[in-house]
Scaffold this motif. Structure first.
Motif, PDB file in Angstrom:
ATOM      1  N   CYS A   8      -0.248   7.559  -0.747  1.00 16.39           N
ATOM      2  CA  CYS A   8      -1.308   6.981  -1.563  1.00 16.39           C
ATOM      3  C   CYS A   8      -1.890   5.784  -0.826  1.00 16.39           C
ATOM      4  CB  CYS A   8      -0.769   6.567  -2.933  1.00 16.39           C
ATOM      5  SG  CYS A   8       0.336   5.153  -2.894  1.00 16.39           S
ATOM      6  N   VAL A   9      -3.057   5.356  -1.257  1.00 10.06           N
ATOM      7  CA  VAL A   9      -3.709   4.174  -0.711  1.00 10.06           C
ATOM      8  C   VAL A   9      -3.619   3.074  -1.755  1.00 10.06           C
ATOM      9  CG1 VAL A   9      -5.884   3.190   0.120  1.00 10.06           C
ATOM     10  CG2 VAL A   9      -5.305   5.560   0.647  1.00 10.06           C
ATOM     11  N   VAL A  10      -3.134   1.913  -1.355  1.00 10.01           N
ATOM     12  CA  VAL A  10      -3.088   0.754  -2.242  1.00 10.01           C
ATOM     13  C   VAL A  10      -4.339  -0.069  -1.951  1.00 10.01           C
ATOM     14  CG1 VAL A  10      -1.822  -1.330  -2.868  1.00 10.01           C
ATOM     15  CG2 VAL A  10      -0.577   0.765  -2.299  1.00 10.01           C
ATOM     16  N   PHE A  11      -5.065  -0.442  -3.011  1.00  9.06           N
ATOM     17  CA  PHE A  11      -6.312  -1.168  -2.826  1.00  9.06           C
ATOM     18  C   PHE A  11      -6.553  -2.136  -3.972  1.00  9.06           C
ATOM     19  CE2 PHE A  11      -7.530   2.347  -5.516  1.00  9.06           C
ATOM     20  CZ  PHE A  11      -8.501   1.837  -6.353  1.00  9.06           C
ATOM     21  N   TYR A  12      -7.578  -2.990  -3.792  1.00  8.43           N
ATOM     22  CA  TYR A  12      -8.062  -3.846  -4.867  1.00  8.43           C
ATOM     23  C   TYR A  12      -9.578  -3.857  -4.810  1.00  8.43           C
ATOM     24  CZ  TYR A  12      -8.715  -7.649  -1.438  1.00  8.43           C
ATOM     25  OH  TYR A  12      -9.105  -8.400  -0.360  1.00  8.43           O
ATOM     26  N   TRP A  13     -10.202  -4.266  -5.900  1.00 14.12           N
ATOM     27  CA  TRP A  13     -11.658  -4.323  -5.988  1.00 14.12           C
ATOM     28  C   TRP A  13     -12.139  -5.710  -5.606  1.00 14.12           C
ATOM     29  CZ3 TRP A  13     -14.655  -0.220  -6.509  1.00 14.12           C
ATOM     30  CH2 TRP A  13     -14.145   0.926  -7.090  1.00 14.12           C
ATOM     31  N   LYS A  14     -13.178  -5.780  -4.809  1.00 13.47           N
ATOM     32  CA  LYS A  14     -13.867  -7.031  -4.489  1.00 13.47           C
ATOM     33  C   LYS A  14     -15.338  -6.756  -4.730  1.00 13.47           C
ATOM     34  CE  LYS A  14     -14.161 -10.646  -1.087  1.00 13.47           C
ATOM     35  NZ  LYS A  14     -13.701 -11.081   0.236  1.00 13.47           N
ATOM     36  N   GLU A  27       6.273   7.559  -3.933  1.00 13.76           N
ATOM     37  CA  GLU A  27       7.592   7.308  -4.516  1.00 13.76           C
ATOM     38  C   GLU A  27       7.973   5.835  -4.428  1.00 13.76           C
ATOM     39  OE1 GLU A  27      10.036   9.216  -6.133  1.00 13.76           O
ATOM     40  OE2 GLU A  27       8.364  10.586  -6.372  1.00 13.76           O
ATOM     41  N   LEU A  28       7.552   5.143  -3.387  1.00 17.30           N
ATOM     42  CA  LEU A  28       7.828   3.716  -3.258  1.00 17.30           C
ATOM     43  C   LEU A  28       7.120   2.923  -4.356  1.00 17.30           C
ATOM     44  CD1 LEU A  28       9.135   1.431  -1.640  1.00 17.30           C
ATOM     45  CD2 LEU A  28       7.069   1.363  -0.253  1.00 17.30           C
ATOM     46  N   ILE A  29       5.964   3.390  -4.794  1.00 17.00           N
ATOM     47  CA  ILE A  29       5.209   2.720  -5.850  1.00 17.00           C
ATOM     48  C   ILE A  29       5.812   3.006  -7.223  1.00 17.00           C
ATOM     49  CG2 ILE A  29       2.965   2.563  -6.999  1.00 17.00           C
ATOM     50  CD1 ILE A  29       2.949   1.371  -4.177  1.00 17.00           C
ATOM     51  N   PHE A  30       6.086   4.272  -7.502  1.00 19.27           N
ATOM     52  CA  PHE A  30       6.539   4.658  -8.843  1.00 19.27           C
ATOM     53  C   PHE A  30       8.049   4.525  -9.052  1.00 19.27           C
ATOM     54  CE2 PHE A  30       2.538   7.356  -9.122  1.00 19.27           C
ATOM     55  CZ  PHE A  30       1.872   6.389  -9.854  1.00 19.27           C
ATOM     56  N   ASN A  31       8.827   4.532  -7.978  1.00 13.07           N
ATOM     57  CA  ASN A  31      10.295   4.427  -8.085  1.00 13.07           C
ATOM     58  C   ASN A  31      10.827   3.436  -7.049  1.00 13.07           C
ATOM     59  OD1 ASN A  31      10.654   6.501 -10.118  1.00 13.07           O
ATOM     60  ND2 ASN A  31      10.079   7.940  -8.508  1.00 13.07           N
ATOM     61  N   PRO A  32      10.410   2.166  -7.107  1.00 10.24           N
ATOM     62  CA  PRO A  32      10.820   1.220  -6.065  1.00 10.24           C
ATOM     63  C   PRO A  32      12.319   0.957  -6.029  1.00 10.24           C
ATOM     64  CG  PRO A  32       9.744   0.073  -7.873  1.00 10.24           C
ATOM     65  CD  PRO A  32       9.599   1.554  -8.138  1.00 10.24           C
ATOM     66  N   HIS A  33      13.013   1.171  -7.143  1.00 10.98           N
ATOM     67  CA  HIS A  33      14.453   0.940  -7.185  1.00 10.98           C
ATOM     68  C   HIS A  33      15.240   1.917  -6.300  1.00 10.98           C
ATOM     69  CE1 HIS A  33      13.558   3.920 -10.288  1.00 10.98           C
ATOM     70  NE2 HIS A  33      14.755   4.397 -10.042  1.00 10.98           N
ATOM     71  N   LYS A  34      14.613   3.018  -5.906  1.00  8.51           N
ATOM     72  CA  LYS A  34      15.283   4.016  -5.061  1.00  8.51           C
ATOM     73  C   LYS A  34      15.329   3.601  -3.594  1.00  8.51           C
ATOM     74  CE  LYS A  34      14.372   8.391  -7.399  1.00  8.51           C
ATOM     75  NZ  LYS A  34      13.731   9.703  -7.204  1.00  8.51           N
ATOM     76  N   LYS A  47      -2.756 -12.523  -6.919  1.00  8.24           N
ATOM     77  CA  LYS A  47      -3.850 -12.817  -7.859  1.00  8.24           C
ATOM     78  C   LYS A  47      -4.827 -11.651  -8.014  1.00  8.24           C
ATOM     79  CE  LYS A  47      -3.554 -17.738  -7.139  1.00  8.24           C
ATOM     80  NZ  LYS A  47      -4.235 -18.961  -6.716  1.00  8.24           N
ATOM     81  N   GLU A  48      -4.566 -10.559  -7.339  1.00  3.30           N
ATOM     82  CA  GLU A  48      -5.447  -9.386  -7.394  1.00  3.30           C
ATOM     83  C   GLU A  48      -4.842  -8.307  -8.280  1.00  3.30           C
ATOM     84  OE1 GLU A  48      -8.356  -9.446  -5.992  1.00  3.30           O
ATOM     85  OE2 GLU A  48      -8.092 -11.160  -4.671  1.00  3.30           O
ATOM     86  N   ARG A  49      -5.707  -7.544  -8.915  1.00  6.78           N
ATOM     87  CA  ARG A  49      -5.256  -6.326  -9.606  1.00  6.78           C
ATOM     88  C   ARG A  49      -5.160  -5.250  -8.538  1.00  6.78           C
ATOM     89  NH1 ARG A  49      -7.022  -6.169 -15.559  1.00  6.78           N
ATOM     90  NH2 ARG A  49      -6.508  -3.983 -15.359  1.00  6.78           N
ATOM     91  N   LEU A  50      -3.960  -4.731  -8.321  1.00  9.19           N
ATOM     92  CA  LEU A  50      -3.750  -3.729  -7.282  1.00  9.19           C
ATOM     93  C   LEU A  50      -3.672  -2.340  -7.905  1.00  9.19           C
ATOM     94  CD1 LEU A  50      -1.067  -5.507  -5.081  1.00  9.19           C
ATOM     95  CD2 LEU A  50      -3.547  -5.500  -4.801  1.00  9.19           C
ATOM     96  N   TYR A  51      -4.237  -1.385  -7.198  1.00  5.08           N
ATOM     97  CA  TYR A  51      -4.272   0.005  -7.644  1.00  5.08           C
ATOM     98  C   TYR A  51      -3.711   0.892  -6.554  1.00  5.08           C
ATOM     99  CZ  TYR A  51      -7.624  -1.774 -11.040  1.00  5.08           C
ATOM    100  OH  TYR A  51      -8.222  -2.483 -12.041  1.00  5.08           O
ATOM    101  N   ALA A  52      -3.146   2.018  -6.949  1.00  3.34           N
ATOM    102  CA  ALA A  52      -2.720   3.060  -6.009  1.00  3.34           C
ATOM    103  C   ALA A  52      -3.602   4.274  -6.268  1.00  3.34           C
ATOM    104  CB  ALA A  52      -1.259   3.417  -6.217  1.00  3.34           C
ATOM    105  N   ALA A  58      -6.646   6.825  -9.790  1.00  2.61           N
ATOM    106  CA  ALA A  58      -6.231   5.449  -9.516  1.00  2.61           C
ATOM    107  C   ALA A  58      -5.276   4.978 -10.599  1.00  2.61           C
ATOM    108  CB  ALA A  58      -7.461   4.543  -9.448  1.00  2.61           C
ATOM    109  N   PHE A  59      -4.192   4.355 -10.179  1.00  2.00           N
ATOM    110  CA  PHE A  59      -3.182   3.830 -11.077  1.00  2.00           C
ATOM    111  C   PHE A  59      -3.073   2.331 -10.876  1.00  2.00           C
ATOM    112  CE2 PHE A  59      -2.053   8.151  -9.992  1.00  2.00           C
ATOM    113  CZ  PHE A  59      -1.765   8.721 -11.219  1.00  2.00           C
ATOM    114  N   LEU A  60      -3.126   1.559 -11.954  1.00  2.00           N
ATOM    115  CA  LEU A  60      -2.921   0.118 -11.879  1.00  2.00           C
ATOM    116  C   LEU A  60      -1.435  -0.123 -11.605  1.00  2.00           C
ATOM    117  CD1 LEU A  60      -4.021  -2.779 -12.265  1.00  2.00           C
ATOM    118  CD2 LEU A  60      -3.442  -2.547 -14.677  1.00  2.00           C
ATOM    119  N   ILE A  61      -1.134  -0.809 -10.485  1.00  2.00           N
ATOM    120  CA  ILE A  61       0.265  -1.038 -10.138  1.00  2.00           C
ATOM    121  C   ILE A  61       0.646  -2.512 -10.195  1.00  2.00           C
ATOM    122  CG2 ILE A  61       0.492   1.059  -8.771  1.00  2.00           C
ATOM    123  CD1 ILE A  61       0.170  -0.683  -6.250  1.00  2.00           C
TER     124      ILE A  61
END
Length: 65
Positions: A8-14, A27-34, A47-52, A58-61
């Motif tokens: 996936c691509v992690v991004f923010y809006w500017k 999997e690193l985004i949705f299951n970081p405990h693994k 300070k940014e809203r990050l999305y995957a 797009a998912f707010l992460i």
């Protein structure tokens, strides 16, 4: 999960533009405990809203406090 389709691509809006930060395994985004991680991979963007972006959705992460 198919490794070919697991990135996936992690991004923010500017303004009206998407600013990509990195590509990572979904999997690193949705299951970081693994996984063992060294530090915060998104340090400096607290300070940014990050999305995957994954498979066209797009998912707010991260939502700043």
């Amino acid at each position: 999960m198919d490794k070919e389709n697991s990135e996936c691509v992690v991004f923010y809006w500017k303004g009206n533009e998407r600013i990509p930060l990195c590509m990572t395994d979904i999997e690193l985004i949705f299951n970081p405990h693994k996984y063992e991680t060294v530090g915060d991979p998104f340090k400096g963007y607290e300070k940014e809203r990050l999305y995957a972006l994954y498979q066209g959705k797009a998912f707010l992460i991260h939502k700043p406090d």
